[in-house]
Design an enzyme around this catalytic site. Structure first.
Site, PDB file in Angstrom:
ATOM      1  N   HIS A   2      46.882  25.542  30.049  1.00  0.00           N
ATOM      2  CA  HIS A   2      46.383  26.266  31.371  1.00  0.00           C
ATOM      3  C   HIS A   2      47.494  26.379  31.929  1.00  0.00           C
ATOM      4  CE1 HIS A   2      42.028  27.219  30.446  1.00  0.00           C
ATOM      5  NE2 HIS A   2      41.881  25.943  30.233  1.00  0.00           N
ATOM      6  N   CYS A 141      39.262  39.820  41.734  1.00  0.00           N
ATOM      7  CA  CYS A 141      39.691  41.193  40.428  1.00  0.00           C
ATOM      8  C   CYS A 141      40.799  41.599  40.505  1.00  0.00           C
ATOM      9  CB  CYS A 141      38.299  42.243  41.553  1.00  0.00           C
ATOM     10  SG  CYS A 141      38.701  43.596  40.348  1.00  0.00           S
ATOM     11  N   LYS A 149      49.174  39.946  33.421  1.00  0.00           N
ATOM     12  CA  LYS A 149      50.244  39.547  34.025  1.00  0.00           C
ATOM     13  C   LYS A 149      50.701  38.286  35.543  1.00  0.00           C
ATOM     14  CE  LYS A 149      51.209  44.464  34.242  1.00  0.00           C
ATOM     15  NZ  LYS A 149      52.078  45.093  32.951  1.00  0.00           N
ATOM     16  N   LEU A 151      49.010  37.660  37.570  1.00  0.00           N
ATOM     17  CA  LEU A 151      48.545  38.211  39.081  1.00  0.00           C
ATOM     18  C   LEU A 151      47.693  37.274  39.671  1.00  0.00           C
ATOM     19  CD1 LEU A 151      49.940  40.635  41.125  1.00  0.00           C
ATOM     20  CD2 LEU A 151      48.081  41.539  40.240  1.00  0.00           C
ATOM     21  N   ALA A 152      46.329  36.490  38.704  1.00  0.00           N
ATOM     22  CA  ALA A 152      45.439  36.068  39.458  1.00  0.00           C
ATOM     23  C   ALA A 152      46.210  34.629  40.531  1.00  0.00           C
ATOM     24  CB  ALA A 152      44.490  35.997  38.255  1.00  0.00           C
ATOM     25  N   LEU A 393      26.525  34.328  45.402  1.00  0.00           N
ATOM     26  CA  LEU A 393      25.679  36.092  44.973  1.00  0.00           C
ATOM     27  C   LEU A 393      26.945  36.901  44.086  1.00  0.00           C
ATOM     28  CD1 LEU A 393      26.213  37.257  49.158  1.00  0.00           C
ATOM     29  CD2 LEU A 393      24.218  36.430  47.686  1.00  0.00           C
TER      30      LEU A 393
END
Ligand code: MYA
Ligand code: JJ1
Length: 393
Positions: A2, A141, A149, A151-152, A393
């Site tokens: 990771h 998201c 890529k 980005l997260a 939620l």
């Protein structure tokens, strides 16, 4: 293994024993300007409360790119009104709604959100719960075209920074996938209300045992029929006047769990008063019209991907409750009737809270999805889902 998560203050394996913060910093250690991002992209804070157009842009990103089931047959389709509700509770911080846009056409390509939450965590050794101000993360998201890529991690680091500058150092979040390292893993369960549609969209199947019947679908409909009126005397929709009583009975019910939110009156008002098409709440009122019991559910439809007859699955999800004068299985039975009357196709739930008490009797069956619960910068022992009183939620 990771590349990103191994660098973060989360337990790196199930054996990690430390309880409490994994990293201690002060506001002075936190960068005051946004994390750098690719030059063709820019950070953007949508105004989801005041701008219907900003809200629509976030809605559309999620409608087209958010969570799908393992077989990509269904994708969550949170409504505009739902997103506004979920993102703007009392004390919400606008800057914790973090979006990324393309500079050239201003199209939104990524989103992550944080909202404040007070979480009571019980020490595993026993004793009183500690109530901590945390950030609840949801709606991470990335547009399908910008996946894989890295980005997260950039979004996660930027929202962490915006939370840390306000001197908050812990977060809670859930995901359908396993990351380092869940403190509990819950299972989804489903209660059919409209078996014909569920079979047509392949959400469920006719069980093989039913093939022996001359008309299997008719038998299935009979099996899943629900009463069309509530069984509990005094069962009615929650009203503003019920807020103090609901706050008190709900906080009392949640106090037995190892991890659960605590609610102020303002939060009960926001989260639990009925909102059309979003959240549905009921109380059992006594002869003085005082709420003794409370139960709620929310509406979260999913887009049915590639079915010519149906575009949408109308799903109700069980939310918070406090069962005191009637067993939860009886209260939840009235939820099934209410959800059926309002046109829901299915009621979904998890094996958290006291939900195991009603799953069998009310004919819920196990789904193929799981929901893993995580803390950021908080070591906590692994607990059973029935010790968790937090509904995300
Ligand atoms: S869970 C819902 C997540 N959303 C979806 O599943 C929607 C559909 N999928 C996508 O939009 C993308 O696939 C996402 C990943 C955005 C999920 N949570 O950019 P990448 C790690 C955390 O190349 P992409 C929810 O909303 C992955 O293991 N990390 O990947 C709660 C890898 O790291 P490592 C995740 O596929 C979110 C890295 O990202 C998740 O393009 C809580 C790869 O990045 C995930 N669901 O984008 C966020 N999925 O190499 C954490 C993948 O180390 C909050 N990854 O394995 C932490 C607390 C922050 C606040 C702290 C305050 C104190
Ligand atoms: O909805 C889910 N599964 C359904 C559909 C499965 C379609 C094939 N993959 C399911 N249906 C069976 C129902 C049946 C009804 C009669 C009784 C027996 C059961 O199992 C699953 C949950 O089970 N949902 C998902 O996978 C969606 C993603 C869940 C993770 C959400 C992460 C959110 C994170 C943000 O906080």
């Amino acid at each position: 293994m990771h590349e990103f998560w191994s660098t973060q203050p989360v337990p790196q394996g199930e054996k990690e024993a430390q309880e409490g913060p994994l990293e201690k910093k002060t506001v002075d250690d936190v960068p005051k300007s946004p994390y750098p991002i690719a030059s063709v992209l820019e950070w953007w804070v949508p105004d989801v409360l005041e701008s219907e157009d900003d809200l629509r842009q976030i809605y559309e990103l999620l409608r087209d790119n958010y969570v799908e089931d393992d077989d990509s047959m269904f994708r969550f389709n949170y409504s505009h009104a739902f997103l506004k509700w979920a993102l703007t509770p009392p004390g919400y911080v606008k800057e914790w709604h973090v979006a990324v846009r393309r500079k050239n056409d201003k199209s939104v390509v990524a989103f992550i959100s944080g909202i404040p939450i007070d979480i009571a965590v019980k020490p595993s050794a026993g004793g009183d719960a500690e109530v901590r101000k945390m950030c609840e993360i949801n709606f991470l998201c990335i547009h399908k075209r910008l996946r894989e890529k890295k980005l997260a991690p950039i979004l996660i680091k930027e929202v962490t920074r915006r939370v840390n500058v306000l001197d908050i150092w812990q977060a809670v979040y859930t995901a359908g996938i396993v990351l380092p390292t869940p403190f509990t893993s819950a299972q989804y369960f489903h209660r059919s209300l409209n078996p014909e549609k569920l079979v047509a969209i392949r959400f469920s199947r006719i069980p093989p045992q039913y093939e022996k019947f001359q008309n299997p679908m008719q038998m299935m409909k009979r099996n899943y029929a629900v009463p069309n009126a509530p069984a509990v005397r005094g069962f009615r929709e929650m009203e503003a006047g019920d807020v103090p009583a609901v706050k008190s009975i709900l906080n009392a019910s949640l106090a037995k769990f190892s991890v659960a939110p605590t609610f102020t009156e303002e939060e009960v008002h926001h989260w639990l008063l009925p909102r059309e098409g979003v959240v549905f709440s009921f109380v059992v009122a006594d002869s003085n019209n005082v709420a003794t019991d409370f139960v709620s559910f929310y509406s979260l439809p999913s887009t049915v991907i590639g079915n010519s007859k149906y575009n949408e699955l109308n799903a109700a999800y069980t939310y918070y409750y406090s069962a005191n004068t009637v067993p939860i299985k009886v209260l939840m039975g009235d939820v099934l009737s209410a959800a059926k009357a309002k046109g829901f196709d299915v009621v979904n739930t998890l094996d958290i809270l006291d939900n195991k008490e009603f799953l069998q009797d009310l004919k819920f069956g196990p789904g193929d999805g799981n929901l893993h619960y995580y803390f950021y910068n908080w070591g906590y022992p692994i607990v059973q889902p029935k010790s968790v009183g937090l509904v995300m939620l």
